[in-house]
Design a protein around this motif. Structure first.
Motif, PDB file in Angstrom:
ATOM      1  N   HIS A 199      10.674  37.697  37.324  1.00  0.00           N
ATOM      2  CA  HIS A 199      10.176  39.069  37.428  1.00  0.00           C
ATOM      3  C   HIS A 199       8.795  39.164  38.070  1.00  0.00           C
ATOM      4  N   GLU A 248       7.929  39.012  41.445  1.00  0.00           N
ATOM      5  CA  GLU A 248       7.867  39.829  42.652  1.00  0.00           C
ATOM      6  C   GLU A 248       7.947  41.327  42.348  1.00  0.00           C
ATOM      7  N   LYS A 249       8.764  41.696  41.398  1.00  0.00           N
ATOM      8  CA  LYS A 249       8.974  43.117  41.113  1.00  0.00           C
ATOM      9  C   LYS A 249       7.947  43.686  40.149  1.00  0.00           C
ATOM     10  N   SER A 250       7.543  42.888  39.144  1.00  0.00           N
ATOM     11  CA  SER A 250       6.727  43.441  38.059  1.00  0.00           C
ATOM     12  C   SER A 250       5.458  42.666  37.748  1.00  0.00           C
TER      13      SER A 250
END
Length: 205
Positions: free
Chosen positions: A99, A101-103
């Protein structure tokens, strides 16, 4: 207006809820959202100084590390999520973080080389809760920078005095070395670092 959620909530719910561009920071403590004021004044100066010194050492030695601006560290059980003052991440390990890259979420202790907390009035979280969570995650090095001598006497002595505690993970448990005044810091991550405790404490003055 920030949406309120019934508690306890899961870590994933916390990340989905987290407001962007907020004047405050938030952490998840055992399923409860806790508002953490953004570092200001001296706290911010000390954190910035440490980040700068770490960056210079990374660049000088061409180490495969970086210091992100934003990051949330997930506890082993997923019931808590913490936002460190300074965190040094390993570029070679970050690809294994599902998680990131996204968060900007870190779930594995091996992705972290060093994590730093500038101690504030909620010092029990730093000396008890986060100490235990970071140890359980297997984070190899954790600094508690108590420049204002806020922690309990059991941790920083009696009378209280500014103390920088370096916790090194050895055989799954933290061993603590404490530094004060002109003591040169000993950092497993940056063994050539030429920095004293006092230089950290007076940062920004």
């Amino acid at each position: 207006m920030i949406q309120t959620l019934p508690q306890p909530i899961s870590f994933n719910e916390f990340i989905a809820w987290y407001p962007e561009n907020s004047e405050s920071r938030y952490e998840l403590h055992r399923g409860a959202i806790v508002e953490m004021p953004k570092p200001r004044g001296k706290h911010s100066q000390v954190a910035g100084f440490i980040s700068g010194e770490a960056f210079l050492e990374i660049r000088r030695l061409s180490l495969p590390y970086f210091i992100p601006k934003e990051c949330v560290v997930r506890s082993v059980d997923g019931e808590s999520g913490y936002k460190p003052d300074v965190i040094v991440l390993d570029e070679t390990a970050i690809a294994s973080e599902p998680h990131w890259e996204k968060s900007s979420v870190i779930e594995h202790g091996y992705s972290i080389r060093l994590i730093v907390k500038v101690v504030s009035t909620n010092w029990r979280d730093d000396y008890f809760a986060k100490f235990g969570e970071y140890e359980a995650l297997g984070i190899p090095e954790y600094w508690m920078v108590d420049y204002a001598a806020l922690g309990g006497r059991w941790f920083i002595g009696n009378p209280k005095q500014p103390t920088l505690s370096v916790c090194e993970l050895i055989d799954g448990e933290y061993e603590i070395r404490q530094f004060r005044g002109s003591d040169r810091l000993i950092s497993p991550t940056f063994p050539e670092l030429q920095l004293t405790a006092e230089q950290v404490f007076v940062a920004g003055q």
